[in-house]
Write a protein that holds these residues in place. Structure first.
Motif, PDB file in Angstrom:
ATOM      1  N   ASN A 145      -4.701   6.401   6.345  1.00  0.00           N
ATOM      2  CA  ASN A 145      -3.562   7.073   6.988  1.00  0.00           C
ATOM      3  C   ASN A 145      -2.429   7.323   5.995  1.00  0.00           C
ATOM      4  O   ASN A 145      -1.734   8.350   6.078  1.00  0.00           O
ATOM      5  CB  ASN A 145      -3.065   6.239   8.167  1.00  0.00           C
ATOM      6  CG  ASN A 145      -4.050   6.249   9.327  1.00  0.00           C
ATOM      7  OD1 ASN A 145      -4.782   7.218   9.516  1.00  0.00           O
ATOM      8  ND2 ASN A 145      -4.081   5.170  10.100  1.00  0.00           N
ATOM      9  N   ILE A 146      -2.229   6.378   5.059  1.00  0.00           N
ATOM     10  CA  ILE A 146      -1.182   6.581   4.052  1.00  0.00           C
ATOM     11  C   ILE A 146      -1.524   7.768   3.159  1.00  0.00           C
ATOM     12  O   ILE A 146      -0.655   8.579   2.815  1.00  0.00           O
ATOM     13  CB  ILE A 146      -0.982   5.301   3.223  1.00  0.00           C
ATOM     14  CG1 ILE A 146      -0.468   4.168   4.105  1.00  0.00           C
ATOM     15  CG2 ILE A 146      -0.009   5.548   2.067  1.00  0.00           C
ATOM     16  CD1 ILE A 146      -0.429   2.810   3.411  1.00  0.00           C
ATOM     17  N   GLN A 153      -4.785  -8.544  -0.205  1.00  0.00           N
ATOM     18  CA  GLN A 153      -4.137  -8.922   1.038  1.00  0.00           C
ATOM     19  C   GLN A 153      -4.791 -10.101   1.740  1.00  0.00           C
ATOM     20  O   GLN A 153      -4.254 -10.613   2.728  1.00  0.00           O
ATOM     21  CB  GLN A 153      -4.077  -7.722   1.991  1.00  0.00           C
ATOM     22  CG  GLN A 153      -5.429  -7.182   2.447  1.00  0.00           C
ATOM     23  CD  GLN A 153      -5.271  -5.947   3.315  1.00  0.00           C
ATOM     24  OE1 GLN A 153      -5.490  -4.826   2.866  1.00  0.00           O
ATOM     25  NE2 GLN A 153      -4.872  -6.142   4.580  1.00  0.00           N
ATOM     26  N   ASP A 198     -10.570   0.179   6.024  1.00  0.00           N
ATOM     27  CA  ASP A 198      -9.136   0.216   5.704  1.00  0.00           C
ATOM     28  C   ASP A 198      -8.488   1.487   6.270  1.00  0.00           C
ATOM     29  O   ASP A 198      -8.170   2.436   5.538  1.00  0.00           O
ATOM     30  CB  ASP A 198      -8.952   0.130   4.187  1.00  0.00           C
ATOM     31  CG  ASP A 198      -7.506  -0.166   3.805  1.00  0.00           C
ATOM     32  OD1 ASP A 198      -6.658  -0.287   4.709  1.00  0.00           O
ATOM     33  OD2 ASP A 198      -7.229  -0.274   2.591  1.00  0.00           O
ATOM     34  N   ASP A 199      -8.275   1.499   7.579  1.00  0.00           N
ATOM     35  CA  ASP A 199      -7.628   2.649   8.218  1.00  0.00           C
ATOM     36  C   ASP A 199      -6.209   2.839   7.709  1.00  0.00           C
ATOM     37  O   ASP A 199      -5.712   3.970   7.611  1.00  0.00           O
ATOM     38  CB  ASP A 199      -7.611   2.464   9.745  1.00  0.00           C
ATOM     39  CG  ASP A 199      -9.011   2.455  10.338  1.00  0.00           C
ATOM     40  OD1 ASP A 199      -9.910   3.068   9.733  1.00  0.00           O
ATOM     41  OD2 ASP A 199      -9.205   1.817  11.383  1.00  0.00           O
ATOM     42  N   GLU A 200      -5.539   1.726   7.397  1.00  0.00           N
ATOM     43  CA  GLU A 200      -4.156   1.806   6.943  1.00  0.00           C
ATOM     44  C   GLU A 200      -4.043   2.655   5.689  1.00  0.00           C
ATOM     45  O   GLU A 200      -3.197   3.556   5.592  1.00  0.00           O
ATOM     46  CB  GLU A 200      -3.616   0.396   6.680  1.00  0.00           C
ATOM     47  CG  GLU A 200      -2.165   0.364   6.237  1.00  0.00           C
ATOM     48  CD  GLU A 200      -1.691  -1.047   5.897  1.00  0.00           C
ATOM     49  OE1 GLU A 200      -0.466  -1.232   5.714  1.00  0.00           O
ATOM     50  OE2 GLU A 200      -2.546  -1.957   5.803  1.00  0.00           O
ATOM     51  N   ALA A 201      -4.902   2.387   4.682  1.00  0.00           N
ATOM     52  CA  ALA A 201      -4.858   3.149   3.438  1.00  0.00           C
ATOM     53  C   ALA A 201      -5.193   4.615   3.678  1.00  0.00           C
ATOM     54  O   ALA A 201      -4.578   5.519   3.100  1.00  0.00           O
ATOM     55  CB  ALA A 201      -5.808   2.545   2.411  1.00  0.00           C
ATOM     56  N   LYS A 229       0.811  -1.221   0.000  1.00  0.00           N
ATOM     57  CA  LYS A 229       0.000   0.000   0.000  1.00  0.00           C
ATOM     58  C   LYS A 229       0.845   1.273   0.000  1.00  0.00           C
ATOM     59  O   LYS A 229       0.526   2.222  -0.730  1.00  0.00           O
ATOM     60  CB  LYS A 229      -0.948   0.013   1.208  1.00  0.00           C
ATOM     61  CG  LYS A 229      -2.013  -1.072   1.162  1.00  0.00           C
ATOM     62  CD  LYS A 229      -2.926  -0.989   2.383  1.00  0.00           C
ATOM     63  CE  LYS A 229      -3.917  -2.139   2.398  1.00  0.00           C
ATOM     64  NZ  LYS A 229      -4.802  -2.114   3.589  1.00  0.00           N
ATOM     65  N   ASP A 230       1.885   1.313   0.826  1.00  0.00           N
ATOM     66  CA  ASP A 230       2.678   2.551   0.928  1.00  0.00           C
ATOM     67  C   ASP A 230       3.218   2.976  -0.436  1.00  0.00           C
ATOM     68  O   ASP A 230       3.017   4.120  -0.869  1.00  0.00           O
ATOM     69  CB  ASP A 230       3.847   2.338   1.898  1.00  0.00           C
ATOM     70  CG  ASP A 230       3.393   2.331   3.350  1.00  0.00           C
ATOM     71  OD1 ASP A 230       3.085   3.404   3.869  1.00  0.00           O
ATOM     72  OD2 ASP A 230       3.327   1.233   3.926  1.00  0.00           O
TER      73      ASP A 230
END
Length: 879
Positions: free
Chosen positions: A138-139, A208, A133-136, A103-104
């Motif tokens: 935040n990115i 994923q 999808d909190d990760e995406a 993702k990053d």
């Protein structure tokens, strides 16, 4: 302004600099998924990699993949030409990570490309993420500096991608472009999201998870990235237009259409220009990938697309084939990125011209029927399904073409009625149903390939070799040992050729060091480059890891090589004799014969067949050495090698050159098959048959060597036997046969005249004249040896003689009975020939006949009931 070609190149170059391997577009015919009609997304060629069945050639890749959505589940056909962003053909730009970055990097690459490489205003971009999808999210905040209002969380499947009910899946993140407040519509997830203000330009899929059959999800060991950016959409954004059909590519194609059709692309005509431009791309790319119009499968979808475009050409005034003349304009725009278009130019033009000529012949009648059926209909009405089916079945109008015509009148079609009529006629089979015939890739062979490596083929240099047994499969399952019985074996090296490119597989035997013998009856490619030997262990037992001697049937291989090399020479000869539009559409090379399908409109004449044979045999007699060069597909094609449309080639290809044609070799083609060392090894070539396969595709069957000699000897023996029977020298047989044919036709004519005279009373004794029934003259006779066609002539002649009355003849010939009845014009208001002949037919054991009130015919099986048939006619006249 940035052109479409610049944007494509800019995207691919950007990701090349980021360590991605630039891969060419795969053909539109899926190579690894028999459930798909066409490649419809950029990730399709990599499906086996994402499922883990296949090892990626590189950890990162970037492509501009040609895609078609015009059949089955993914079908945009109905909207094309009437909306701003629907196409049947489109290009999908993509970057892929196969377990490398996640993702990053994917989000960072996307942001850099959009804002720096393409120069988009960051304030006009926003992103969506899957709600969980909190990760995406935040990115995006970190990379783009977006606040929460610019990162929209979507909880539906729109932002969660899956390959199917099970398998790889994961959340998505989409990038949207804001076209401005002056265009109606709201951001994604809002009540007005269907407006045109916010347009999705890129979708990032984060694979994923692995979806289990029980509904649970497991983390993938190597999360991957699949992205898709529609080239046409991003081109519209970068060129400052809102409609995809206003980008430079389509403006150029539409300008060529305006010149060709003599109309301007505005007002009510604009949609027609857009349909033709879009469908021209689809048709040309499908043809260049080996698809031709037909009545089933992919060919049926192509025909629908072509005819929809051609109907819009008709609306623009075309009354003869014109669409094919747009091919150079398309190649000028897209030929550099897709050189297969230029190579297939003649085939594309030929297919388009032939199909439009066929369609023009039926279009007028079909439109007349449609006008008649809709003359009493009003806006909002529905055309009966039976009428739509008649248009499809009789006039070649696909259902969607009828719907397209009625759309402008605000009318619809009773689709359920159409489907019911279709089912009734086809007895449960669907017109245009798709069945690819491909087999799903077997997972076990990918496992073998990954664990043990590929098979090295040594059969180009000989028919003997040694190899180590890598795998044994029995009944679709891997095993370490094998006792007597059927099995499939894989070796690290083999001289056995696996069936491919139309060439049949080698046969032979394998002898293991311990004495076990395995008979090879077939060899197939699995997992791309494994040669799987299919056959039976007839003695002993073996286990994985053993070494064996592999022996190909050399006599059979030699015959196959001669036939395969002959197909190349014949292909070149066909192109020389018939034209460059000739392209291979399929082949089958066996030891005793070969079959070759090719594009051509109409049967070959005897002179053309002879010319092809002469061309090939001249190259055989020259006995020139063949040459093989290993190079890249691009270099081979640049050097003039002929590639097969739709074929997917690897990084290296073998180029076979044969014969001589002046300053260049006679035949130069990409081919991985086995071939003769010199053209003279073919010995002799003969065409044994020529026939049609489908519209625009012909088939030649031929033989070489001993089989060709046997065929020629057989023909010579037939000629010798004929000369013996005719008692003439062999050279005089044609003249004598022609004379006999003339004699027979003369005698048949004399016999027919004699039968006619006899039936009409022209014989030796005076015939009975017409009888009279209730004041009506009736001439009723049995005509022995007179068939149905002659009966009609007799009735016409007798009616002329009788003046006023009824004529009835019953003819008996070749074990069949036929009746013909004629009624003079002055009596047709009282008697119908149809009713009278029906009575005669029933007496003959038939079921009635047909015709007009003044002339009708029928038949029946009872030849001994001729008099009863005439009596039936008399009874009806008496009343």
């Amino acid at each position: 302004m940035t052109s479409v070609n610049d944007i494509r190149e800019g995207y691919l170059s950007f990701f090349e600099k980021k360590g991605h391997a630039r891969r060419p577009s795969a053909p539109l015919i899926p190579q690894n998924d028999p459930t798909l009609l066409f490649v419809n997304a950029g990730m399709v060629p990599f499906k086996n990699i994402f499922t883990g069945a296949e090892t990626p050639p590189a950890p990162r890749a970037t492509t501009s993949q040609k895609c078609v959505r015009a059949g089955g589940k993914h079908n945009d056909l109905d909207n094309v030409g009437y909306t701003a962003r629907h196409h049947t053909f489109f290009e999908m730009l993509g970057n892929f990570s196969f377990g490398d970055y996640f993702k990053d990097e994917a989000i960072a690459f996307a942001w850099e490309l959009c804002t720096k490489e393409f120069g988009l205003d960051p304030s006009r971009l926003l992103a969506t993420v899957y709600a969980e999808d909190d990760e995406a999210a935040n990115i995006w905040k970190k990379v783009a500096g977006f606040n929460d209002s610019k990162i929209i969380r979507i909880s539906t499947s729109d932002n969660f991608w899956s390959m199917g009910d099970t398998g790889p899946c994961g959340p998505c993140s989409e990038i949207f472009f804001d076209h401005g407040e002056d265009i109606a519509g709201g951001p994604p997830g809002s009540p007005d999201e269907d407006g045109d203000r916010f347009i999705e330009i890129w979708n990032l899929v984060f694979m994923q998870f692995n979806q289990q059959a029980n509904g649970t999800r497991e983390n993938l060991p190597k999360p991957s990235i699949d992205t898709g950016m529609g080239l046409e959409r991003i081109a519209a954004v970068l060129q400052g237009v809102h409609n995809n059909y206003d980008i430079d590519l389509f403006r150029s194609l539409i300008a060529a259409e305006e010149d060709l059709y003599g109309e301007k692309a505005d007002g009510d005509k604009l949609a027609s220009f857009r349909v033709i431009a879009d469908h021209l791309r689809t048709a040309a790319f499908l043809i260049s990938d080996g698809v031709l119009p037909s009545n089933e499968g992919r060919g049926y979808v192509l025909r629908r697309i072509m005819r929809r475009a051609m109907r819009h050409g008709h609306l623009l005034g075309a009354r003869e084939p014109l669409m094919y003349k747009l091919t150079p304009a398309l190649i000028g725009e897209m030929g550099k990125a897709y050189p297969e278009l230029g190579r297939a130019k003649a085939a594309i033009e030929s297919a388009l011209e032939q199909e439009e000529a066929r369609f023009q012949r039926t279009l007028g009648n079909g439109l007349s029927l449609l006008e008649k059926e809709t003359e009493n209909m009003s806006a909002g009405d529905s055309l009966p399904g039976q009428v739509a089916f008649k248009l499809s079945d009789t006039y070649g109008f696909p259902l969607d073409l009828t719907q397209d015509i009625l759309r402008s009148r605000d009318m619809t079609v009773d689709v359920e009625g159409f489907e019911a009529a279709l089912e009734e006629q086809r007895a449960g089979s669907r017109v245009g149903g798709f069945s690819s015939g491909d087999q799903a890739t077997e997972e076990i062979w990918f496992r073998v390939r990954d664990e043990a490596g590929k098979t090295t083929f040594g059969g180009y240099s000989g028919t003997e070799g040694k190899g180590k047994l890598l795998a044994i499969a029995v009944g679709g399952q891997l095993t370490d040992t094998l006792q007597t019985g059927a099995a499939e074996l894989v070796f690290n090296e083999t001289p056995f050729y696996a069936e491919s490119g139309g060439q049949s597989a080698d046969h032979g035997e394998i002898v293991f060091e311990g004495g076990a013998r395995f008979i090879v009856r077939d060899v197939q490619k699995r997992a791309g480059d494994l040669n799987v030997h299919i056959g039976e262990l007839v003695s002993g037992d073996v286990k994985v890891g053993e070494t064996a001697s592999l022996h190909v049937d050399a006599v059979r291989r030699k015959a196959i090589m001669a036939n395969h090399s002959a197909t190349h020479l014949m292909h070149a000869a066909l192109r020389k004799v018939l034209g460059d539009h000739v392209t291979q559409k399929g082949s089958l090379v066996e030891a005793d014969r070969f079959r070759f399908d090719f594009s051509h409109n109409g049967p070959l004449t005897a002179a053309e067949i002879e010319a092809v044979e002469d061309e090939v045999n001249a190259q055989i007699r020259a006995n020139l050495e063949t040459s093989i060069q290993v190079t890249t597909p691009e270099k081979a094609i640049e050097a003039g090698a002929l590639a097969l449309f739709g074929e997917k080639y690897g990084d290296e290809v073998r180029v076979l050159s044969m014969g001589t044609g002046g300053d260049r070799r006679y035949s130069v083609e990409l081919c991985g098959g086995t071939h003769v060392e010199r053209s003279g090894d073919i010995a002799v070539f003969v065409i044994t048959s020529e026939s049609g396969v489908s519209a625009g595709v012909r088939r030649i069957e031929a033989a070489t060597g001993a089989e060709a000699l046997a065929y020629l000897k057989g023909r010579a023996q037939i000629a010798a036997d004929l000369a013996d029977q005719l008692k003439v020298p062999l050279k005089d047989v044609p003249r004598r046969v022609a004379a006999l044919g003339d004699e027979r036709r003369s005698l048949e004519k004399e016999l027919a005249e004699a039968k006619r005279k006899l039936a009409m009373g022209g014989g030796g004794s005076a015939p009975a004249g017409p009888e009279e029934i209730n004041g009506i003259k009736l001439l009723a006779r049995v005509a022995e040896g007179v068939g149905g066609k002659e009966l009609r002539t007799l009735v016409d002649e007798a009616k002329a003689q009788i003046g006023s009355g009824i004529v009835a003849f019953v003819g008996v010939a070749d074990g069949k009975a036929g009746a013909a009845v004629g009624v003079t014009k002055d009596l047709t208001d009282r008697f119908s020939a149809v009713d009278l002949v029906k009575a005669a037919s029933e007496a003959l054991g038939g079921k009635g006949g047909g015709g007009r009130p003044d002339m009708a015919q029928a038949g029946g099986p009872d030849t001994d009931k001729a008099d009863e048939a005439l009596d039936a006619v008399r009874a009806l006249i008496k009343g």
